[in-house]
Design a protein around this motif. Structure first.
Motif, PDB file in Angstrom:
ATOM      1  N   SER A   1      32.612  38.289  51.661  1.00  0.00           N
ATOM      2  CA  SER A   1      33.822  38.985  51.236  1.00  0.00           C
ATOM      3  C   SER A   1      34.424  38.340  49.987  1.00  0.00           C
ATOM      4  O   SER A   1      34.437  37.123  49.860  1.00  0.00           O
ATOM      5  CB  SER A   1      34.836  38.933  52.377  1.00  0.00           C
ATOM      6  OG  SER A   1      36.105  39.256  51.897  1.00  0.00           O
ATOM      7  N   PRO A   2      34.946  39.155  49.086  1.00  0.00           N
ATOM      8  CA  PRO A   2      35.597  38.589  47.898  1.00  0.00           C
ATOM      9  C   PRO A   2      36.759  37.662  48.252  1.00  0.00           C
ATOM     10  O   PRO A   2      37.129  36.812  47.468  1.00  0.00           O
ATOM     11  CB  PRO A   2      36.109  39.818  47.138  1.00  0.00           C
ATOM     12  CG  PRO A   2      35.671  41.018  47.865  1.00  0.00           C
ATOM     13  CD  PRO A   2      34.915  40.617  49.077  1.00  0.00           C
ATOM     14  N   LYS A   3      37.296  37.828  49.471  1.00  0.00           N
ATOM     15  CA  LYS A   3      38.414  36.965  49.857  1.00  0.00           C
ATOM     16  C   LYS A   3      37.988  35.507  49.938  1.00  0.00           C
ATOM     17  O   LYS A   3      38.789  34.601  49.868  1.00  0.00           O
ATOM     18  CB  LYS A   3      38.997  37.379  51.216  1.00  0.00           C
ATOM     19  CG  LYS A   3      39.926  38.559  51.129  1.00  0.00           C
ATOM     20  CD  LYS A   3      39.264  39.848  51.516  1.00  0.00           C
ATOM     21  CE  LYS A   3      39.608  40.961  50.573  1.00  0.00           C
ATOM     22  NZ  LYS A   3      38.635  42.039  50.557  1.00  0.00           N
ATOM     23  N   LEU A   4      36.690  35.279  50.166  1.00  0.00           N
ATOM     24  CA  LEU A   4      36.234  33.905  50.368  1.00  0.00           C
ATOM     25  C   LEU A   4      35.831  33.221  49.070  1.00  0.00           C
ATOM     26  O   LEU A   4      36.075  32.043  48.901  1.00  0.00           O
ATOM     27  CB  LEU A   4      35.066  33.877  51.362  1.00  0.00           C
ATOM     28  CG  LEU A   4      35.417  34.397  52.755  1.00  0.00           C
ATOM     29  CD1 LEU A   4      34.180  34.495  53.623  1.00  0.00           C
ATOM     30  CD2 LEU A   4      36.446  33.496  53.413  1.00  0.00           C
ATOM     31  N   HIS A   5      35.172  33.947  48.174  1.00  0.00           N
ATOM     32  CA  HIS A   5      34.584  33.221  47.046  1.00  0.00           C
ATOM     33  C   HIS A   5      34.891  33.774  45.666  1.00  0.00           C
ATOM     34  O   HIS A   5      34.246  33.385  44.701  1.00  0.00           O
ATOM     35  CB  HIS A   5      33.068  33.094  47.244  1.00  0.00           C
ATOM     36  CG  HIS A   5      32.714  31.972  48.168  1.00  0.00           C
ATOM     37  ND1 HIS A   5      33.171  30.685  47.973  1.00  0.00           N
ATOM     38  CD2 HIS A   5      31.970  31.926  49.294  1.00  0.00           C
ATOM     39  CE1 HIS A   5      32.715  29.902  48.940  1.00  0.00           C
ATOM     40  NE2 HIS A   5      31.986  30.644  49.760  1.00  0.00           N
ATOM     41  N   THR A   6      35.855  34.689  45.546  1.00  0.00           N
ATOM     42  CA  THR A   6      36.200  35.191  44.219  1.00  0.00           C
ATOM     43  C   THR A   6      36.522  34.040  43.267  1.00  0.00           C
ATOM     44  O   THR A   6      36.048  33.989  42.143  1.00  0.00           O
ATOM     45  CB  THR A   6      37.392  36.156  44.313  1.00  0.00           C
ATOM     46  OG1 THR A   6      36.987  37.257  45.108  1.00  0.00           O
ATOM     47  CG2 THR A   6      37.798  36.666  42.938  1.00  0.00           C
TER      48      THR A   6
END
Lengths: 145, 905, 579
Positions: C72-77
């Motif tokens: 998810s982008p929430k983790l590694h953006t």
């Protein structure tokens, strides 16, 4: 690796485009995945800051290009941008329905519901329900066999 | 590390403080004791009065806190102490608790959690369901990284001299993973079957369950996994380790030698064992009778070694070990045990018919002919070997077996159960007697006994004293002396101790000759099998380090966490299911005639029943399931706490509050009546990430249709020393009312209240809305709750608004709107108790009117509910106030540090 | 278009993705897409070694776009934005594709389906990336000055707080004197401090601070400019009316409250023997002996609560809210009366005693010292009548605590516990475009997320102009507004996300729809090539995209989510299957 198909049949499962929001509904959809809940792989998500920013024409475009339905996973009261977010998104949806009707598509091909950051199960249920109602409606891809 | 601000706690107040200070450009350190930031708010369902989702509001803030360029966050960490640095700033010591997970590698995939074999109450779900020992706190955790909850080493594992993860294999068996359990024991020793039978199981002596109805049969569980493994038709196909180019010779094939050989071979050494006896196994083979340890089991255990390429040469007695070095072995381990019998030194000991237990047992075990039929046998000694000899003689058809022991029954070194079993098999015990002489012609015919009055001197040394006047005579055809054993080490030409054991460095097990190591009974003198196994393991570790050219320290060996406090474990679980003690598996025969095992193996059902009793003392069982499951190799059980020293210009205390413990009002029956729950539990039941799929009562899973709220539980109540109003309980209950009526449209909701304190913006409107939806409000304090047989609850209250008097109402679920208490931990952070608290033990504000959030200590501020109960909006505002002043303090602090440079201009 | 050089990295995440998605097939297919310079799989894309590999690829092959398909982008953006930056790419030319939470984990039962979907998602990501522009964060220089409107306790403390963190402050007070309500109180709960003295102390600190300029008899009449750089126009009544222009980065509004004025006859108001709590407080504090009203001794006293508060919804213009302070004030007044010589019988007619938190102690003390509490039903307020002949006042009410018995009490004085009401402030409300809530108080954006912020960036509300509060709470919110101001002004610059709305000036035919729809006041009218067009202030735009669908000419795009990008993603999600 051996790939097995045990889910819904690729050929018939309706294709659904979901518009989600970066802060609220997309995390809810993520949570469905983290909880290993299942819905059809023909559901695909595009995440935006706020569903009030969806152009109705995108919805028509998605249907014209081959999606069978568009689902707007809107923020409830939690939208940090716009206090009237739900109202605005409903407006987008109404306009999209008009566009669809004009182009000869059923207005049911766009749907909207509030999905919050922990709404994993509601989202999964929405996908199941929407899939089956779209299946009843038949494919939108008029040209394709 | 230097910071402008240290923020203690990362609830909503802490996050707000950190974010704003970070935005201003200050360097901030946040210390959070849980593994995720977010505090209590993230656990709530929705929040009043707007009913927006707590998660949706919290998670963006949590993410922002973690990713802010000016904020460092230490989760799973605790501030241990804060003291003034004498220059207007503070010095803090922070302890970062090990997560046992490499955060950089962890992807938050939860495979460890799903593999974990230990379930404990889930504090993030108000203890209503379980979580695993390896876990991610909650689905929205930030950072989303796993943690392994380790309270310490479980007593059973800690006590094992062999270093076997006893708790680990118990947990594995509990999950039906017998093969994995077997493999876990193999990490320590190949002797799974032998230890499963003949180990004296110090683990069981320490089992916390022993404080209840009885210890778990940990040894028998090991036997269970061994029997299942060895019983299989197709033995597992072990991977042969690749040879690393070095060779180690092991002299002696007892528990120490076998274990060392196993460990070394697994590391890739070429290993050969030299054994003087015709068969391998040492004392396992030669000393322990078959009814306790059949040869087949020893063979199976040894097959573990041979399967990975360990060679065993029997019938070869090694003299000078340096010869082996000359022959090309890179190192030698001497593990020759104690096979030299100790003599009694009494008259007549050399007569025919007097033998030693070692010779006797060895002959029997190796199948040599032993004439026993019809003989009167006298066994001398009070240890386990004496008992083994006596019981063996009995099995071989002796007419009678008498055993003479210097010690009284209570003092005998043999285990009580063995003495009992020996008696049950018809052995006559003469305890408290010593041998004076043997009589007869060439052959022994009688033994003269004298009363032993005292075995040990005050220093505990063996120094028997006798009452020479008290004597008796026993007839005997055969005397078996079991008076102890010694090491036989003369041939090695190495330094020895006075008792002829080999002299080694006790930590490294290295002899004076660096390439030669020694382990087991040859070093320690006679001891337990498991002790010898432990020595073998240690020796292998040291030999490996020696041959690798590494320093010989114990750093990586048995780097255990501290042992868990048993009382802590017992306290942790307030309710136990009391169970009947497990049945014994000893099969006793008053006149045994063969060497069939006297104990049977556990059935699968029994094994599962037994493991289900485990209290998971250490929480993590060290079963290594997470290690196996993690695709990123992120599990690191060797992590240890780190102490971090921090300098900071200011401190913001955002340590929040505690909830009132509902069982402190026993009249409401919390903890006793299953369907009486707390407000926090109801919040979890209502949350979208709820533990069950619906609001249901915990007692029987029934969906409640008649729910009562008891307000002011633990607030406005002098009987629990809290005259204050807790402020939040009215509103969260009103919120619940609305949510419950939404979730269960048919349910009735009744609130027993004193005053409904809906004082915030939009709060009273919210309260009116709940009333309009149908929530009933009854004014009056509840005196008592009792439980009916069907789990329903009778609430007795004073009916102030109705007809007066005491009234009873029946509900199927009661929610206690528990109030708030101060978090007392915060006071202890400051040295010398420098931080002032208010009359109710919240952090004191020196001038609440004009400087809210400022404490008595310059540069120390308090944000949110740590200064007194507050709801979320008020906590955020209060944090804002604290931050404004903290920033002003940092500015002054900086100005003070700078002026000197200006003076010189 | 195909001049783009995009690197695509598809993560296995151990087996979390790789066990369900045939990542090799995805990479093989995606490598053929136009613009894809390199496509690889990785066991863990977030690992240091893969990050390094991405950087090496970028440098060796001159990548100008990055697609990471993992979790998810929430983790590694943030991780991969940073990787892009380190690799010499623009961080906004990277796209995170979620093939774990929204693909492999959701389709563990359908490997072929998951693989096909992963390809479609990655292709959408590649398409989107192909249309990215290099963006830079928007940096706004901010004016390190603040304007505080209202010189009551919240405003005074806020002004001092702002100055203490190093910001220059203009304090504007409508009245002649600073201090507001608090300056008139002698004893304030809960700490018994003298309001006048508190204000005096604060005022002298404010006046002494070199960073604070005070204007009394002054009002804010206009505001222009944008986030971080406002120009405020002040009208100052000196010897003659003067207008002053000040440049400020933020504005803190602390204009306070008014007390509820009951209608004539409401709870007996207007008659002799009926006073409001404000009047009563002055009376008590002026007393130098036993309590007297108009020279008459007061022996029996009734307090009537919820006057002008918690009014029923159905009444026209009702104040439905609770005024929060009155219950505490009643208990405190009762204790002040107790402290006077002579015994006064005090009766409190209330609905719910809302002495929240530590104020409970005031209530318990009042009870202990003999105050009697009568709980009247919500729908049946007490009736207060004055017998013209005898001059005695009676209070009639039902007491719910005595089985609803009717109660008639003759008293010497009735004190109406009048609530707080929002102050009339039309001029200011208009000048600042301040949103007003249902109850007439100013409204924050979000009570929890942003409790002192308004939809107008940099304009904050604090104290009782937002909601009823007591002294300490008002000060708290004032200081919270200081914190907000400092958070945007302290560094001198503010860095804003460049993902904001843009207008295609060639297409725009000014109609004003976008301006009307933007609550942040980010859109204004401008001239371009001889026509009227909309322009968007990057610094005011929040990047919500709310204006995008409103434009009839489709002239507005949201950076990162442009019309072309969304359509290209839709194309990428459809198109030819790899199966």
């Amino acid at each position: 690796m051996t790939a097995t198909v045990t889910g819904e049949s690729q050929a018939t499962a309706p294709r659904i485009l979901v518009f989600s929001t970066n802060n609220i509904s997309d995390p809810g959809i993520d949570l469905a995945g983290s909880s290993h809940m299942h819905y059809s792989p023909t559901v695909m998500v595009i995440s935006l800051p706020c569903t009030s920013g969806i152009r109705p024409s995108w919805i028509l475009y998605a249907i014209q290009q081959g999606f069978d339905g568009v689902f707007i996973a809107a923020d409830g009261e939690e939208c940090a941008y716009l206090p009237d977010c739900a109202e605005r998104t409903a407006g987008v949806m109404t306009q999209a329905q008009e566009l669809l009707s004009e182009a000869g598509y059923e207005p049911q091909r766009v749907r909207m519901a509030a999905v919050c950051s922990v709404c994993a199960e509601p989202f999964t249920n929405y996908m199941h329900e929407y899939s089956s109602s779209l299946a009843q409606l038949g494919p939108s891809r008029k040209a394709t066999a | 590390m230097k910071y402008d601000a240290l923020v203690v706690g990362s609830g909503i107040g802490g996050m707000e403080s950190a974010l704003k200070l970070g935005d201003m450009g200050y360097k901030v350190l946040v210390v959070e004791k849980e593994s995720s930031v977010g505090g209590r708010m993230i656990l709530l369902s929705k929040v009043f009065p707007t009913l927006d989702c707590a998660s949706c509001i919290s998670t963006p803030k949590m993410g922002a806190t973690i990713h802010h360029p000016n904020i460092d966050v230490l989760t799973y960490s605790q501030v241990e102490s804060i003291r003034s640095d004498g220059n207007g700033g503070y010095h803090a010591r922070v302890r970062q608790n090990p997560k046992y997970i490499d955060e950089a590698a962890c992807t938050g995939c939860r495979l460890c959690e799903m593999a974990c074999n230990v379930a404990v109450p889930d504090e993030f779900n108000a203890d209503m369901v379980s979580r695993r020992a390896a876990y991610i706190a909650f689905p929205q955790a930030v950072p989303k990284k796993a943690v392994i909850d380790r309270a310490g080493v479980s007593p059973c594992s800690y006590e094992c001299p062999a270093g076997i993860k006893a708790h680990g294999y118990v947990a594995r068996v509990r999950s039906g993973q017998c093969d994995e359990a077997f493999e876990l024991v193999l990490e320590s020793t190949p002797l799974v079957g032998s230890l499963g039978r003949a180990c004296y199981a110090p683990c069981q002596d320490e089992c916390t369950r022993g404080e209840l109805e009885g210890a778990l049969p940990i040894r028998q569980l090991k036997r269970f996994i061994a029997d299942r493994r060895y019983g299989k038709d197709a033995p597992s196909n072990p991977q042969l380790p690749e040879w690393n180019g070095s060779k180690v010779a092991v002299v002696g094939s007892g528990p120490a030698g076998l274990t060392a050989a196993w460990q070394l071979a697994r590391k890739g050494y070429g290993v050969k064992i030299f054994e003087a006896a015709p068969q391998p196994g040492g004392m396992l083979r030669l000393g322990i009778p078959a009814y306790r340890l059949p040869n087949q089991v020893i063979d199976d255990d040894i097959a573990n070694l041979t399967a990975i390429g360990v060679a065993i040469e029997t019938g070869t007695k090694i003299g000078d070990p340096s010869r082996l070095l000359e022959d090309g072995w890179n190192a030698v381990l001497l593990a020759t045990g104690t096979h030299r019998p100790v003599r009694l030194r009494v008259l007549g000991e050399d007569k025919q018919g007097v033998t030693t237990a070692l010779e006797f047992l060895r002959a029997v075990k190796l199948g040599e002919p032993v004439e026993m039929e019809g003989k009167k046998v006298l066994v001398v000694g009070g240890g386990n070997v004496a008992i083994d000899a006596a019981r063996t003689a009995r099995r071989l058809g002796a007419a009678s077996v008498d055993q003479v022991s210097l010690e009284s029954c209570d003092e005998m070194p043999a285990h009580d159960f063995e003495v009992e079993e020996a008696k049950a098999e018809g052995i006559t015990l003469h305890d408290g007697w010593g041998i004076d002489h043997f009589d007869g012609g060439e052959r022994v015919q009688t033994a003269g006994l004298k009363r032993c009055t005292c075995v040990f001197d005050p220093d505990g040394c063996f120094a028997p004293e006798y009452d020479e006047k008290m004597r008796k005579t026993l007839e005997c055809d055969l005397v078996i002396v079991a008076a102890g054993m010694g090491a036989d080490t003369e041939a090695f030409a190495l330094q020895t101790n006075p008792n002829r054991t080999l002299k080694v460095d006790s930590a490294t097990l290295q002899t004076a000759r660096p390439e030669i190591f020694a382990a087991g009974d040859a070093v320690t003198g006679p001891s337990m099998i498991t002790q010898a196994v432990g020595q073998g393991r240690r020796a292998a570790f040291m030999i490996d380090r020696f041959l690798e050219g590494a320093a010989l320290d114990s750093a990586g060996f048995e780097d255990n966490l501290p042992r868990v406090d048993k009382l802590e474990v017992l306290r942790r679980q307030d309710v136990y299911d009391r169970r009947e003690p497990l049945e014994s598996h000893a099969v006793m025969n008053a006149a045994p005639v063969d060497f069939a095992e006297t104990e049977t193996t556990l059935t699968e059902a029994e094994a599962l029943e037994a493991t289900s009793r485990c209290l998971d003392c250490g929480v993590c069982s060290e079963c290594h399931a997470c290690v196996d499951a993690c695709p990123a190799d992120a599990v690191d059980l060797a992590m240890r706490p780190e102490e971090i020293e921090v300098d900071t210009a200011s401190v913001v205390l955002a340590t929040g509050f505690k909830l009132f413990p509902a069982d402190a009002k026993p009249e409401y029956g919390y903890g006793k009546y299953a369907n009486v729950i707390t407000g926090m539990q109801m919040d979890r039941l209502l949350a979208p990430t709820r533990p069950f799929n619906s609001v249901l009562r915990p007692g029987d899973g029934k969906v409640p249709d008649n729910i009562a709220y008891i307000m002011c539980t633990g607030s406005r109540d002098d009987t629990v020393d809290n005259p204050l109003c807790s402020r939040i309980c009215c509103m969260y209950s009103v919120k619940h009312n609305q949510l419950v009526m939404g979730a269960l449209p048919l349910a009735d909701v009744t609130v027993h209240y004193m005053d409904v304190r809906a004082v915030g913006k939009g709060y009273d409107e919210f309260y009116q809305q709940a009333k309009d939806m149908g929530a009933m409000f009854i004014k009056g304090r509840v005196a008592k709750i009792t439980e009916k047989e069907d789990g329903n609850l009778i609430v007795r209250y004073e009916d102030v608004e109705g007809d007066g008097g005491v009234v009873e109402a029946e509900y199927d679920m009661v929610v206690l709107a528990v109030g708030v208490q101060p978090n007392l931990e915060v006071a202890g952070l400051f040295e010398d108790g420098a931080l002032a608290l208010d009359d109710y033990f919240y952090v004191g504000e020196a001038d609440e009117d004009l400087d809210p959030g400022r404490t008595n200590l310059p540069g120390v501020f308090v944000a949110g509910a740590a200064s007194g109960v507050k709801d979320i909006p008020d906590s955020i505002l209060h944090a804002g106030a604290a931050v404004a002043q903290a920033a002003a303090h940092v500015e002054r602090h900086k100005a003070m540090a700078e002026p000197k440079a200006k003076v010189t201009v | 278009m195909s001049a783009r050089k995009i690197g695509v990295y598809v993560c296995q995440c151990g087996g979390n993705i790789g066990d369900y998605v045939d990542v090799d097939r995805v990479v093989e297919a995606i490598a053929k897409e136009p613009g894809v310079e390199v496509a690889r799989t990785a066991m863990f894309t977030c690992s240091d070694s893969t990050q390094q590999e991405i950087i090496t690829d970028a440098q060796e092959r001159g990548l100008d776009g990055l697609v990471v398909a993992s979790c998810s982008p929430k983790l590694h953006t943030y991780t991969f934005r940073d990787v892009a930056r380190r690799a010499g790419m623009n961080p906004f030319q990277y796209t995170q594709v979620n093939v774990r939470e929204q693909c492999s984990w959701t389709h563990t039962d359908d490997h072929a389906g998951a693989t096909e979907k992963a390809l479609r998602l990655v292709r959408a990501g590649v398409n989107r990336t192909r249309l990215t522009d290099p963006l830079e964060s928007i940096v706004v220089e901010t004016t390190p000055k603040s304007l505080v409107v209202g010189g009551g306790i919240a405003g005074l403390r806020a002004a001092l707080g702002l100055a203490e963190v190093g910001l220059s402050v203009f304090l504007v007070e409508k009245k002649e004197r600073l201090g507001g309500w608090v300056s008139g109180f002698k004893e304030m709960y809960p700490h018994g401090r003298n309001g006048g003295e508190l204000v005096a102390g604060l005022e002298s600190a404010v006046r002494a601070h070199p960073g604070i300029t005070v204007f009394t008899n002054a009002e804010l009449i206009a505001k222009s400019g944008s986030f971080g750089n406002y120009q405020a126009t002040l009208a100052v009544q000196g010897e003659q009316l003067e207008t002053i222009q000040v440049d400020v980065g933020s504005i803190v509004v602390t204009t306070g409250f008014d007390t509820y004025q009951p209608d004539e006859g409401e709870f007996g108001f207007g008659q002799d023997g009926v006073v409001t709590i404000a009047e009563f407080k002055q009376m008590v504090e002026a007393a130098d002996g036993p309590l007297k009203y108009k020279g008459r001794p007061v022996k029996t006293l009734a307090y009537v609560y919820c006057v002008g508060s918690r009014q029923p919804e159905y009444e026209e213009g009702a104040n439905t809210y609770c005024s929060r302070y009155c219950c505490n004030a009643g208990a405190h007044a009762a204790l002040q009366v107790e402290a006077l010589p002579g015994k006064v019988h005090q009766y409190h007619f209330y609905r719910d005693m809302r002495t929240y938190g530590t104020f409970e102690l005031l209530y318990s003390e009042a009870l202990e010292k003999g105050s009697a509490y009568i709980k009247y039903p919500d729908q049946e307020p007490p009736v207060i009548e004055r017998d013209q002949a005898s001059g005695r006042v009676t209070v009639t009410a039902r007491d719910l605590l005595s089985e609803g018995e009717e109660f008639e009490l003759e008293v010497d004085l009735v004190v109406l516990m009048t609530g707080m009401v929002p102050r009339e402030n039309e001029g200011l409300t208009k000048a600042l475009k301040l949103p007003v809530g249902q109850s007439g108080f100013f409204n924050e954006i979000h009570p929890k997320l942003r409790p002192v912020e308004t939809v107008v960036d940099g304009v904050y509300i604090a104290g009782c102009c937002q909601a009823p509060r007591n002294l300490s709470e008002s000060v708290q919110s004032g200081l919270a507004a200081v914190t907000q101001s400092a958070a945007i002004l302290k560094r001198g610059t503010a860095e804003l996300d460049p993902l904001v709305a843009t207008v295609d000036l060639d297409v725009c035919e000014w109609c004003g729809a976008c301006q009307d729809t933007c609550p942040y006041d980010a859109i204004s009218l401008d001239q371009h090539a001889g026509k009227e067009v909309a322009v968007i202030a990057k610094t005011a735009c929040k990047g919500c995209g709310g204006c995008v669908p409103v434009c009839p000419a489709n002239a507005i795009d949201l950076q990162g989510y442009t019309d072309a990008q969304i359509r290209s993603m839709i194309d990428g999600m459809l198109g030819v299957s790899c199966a």
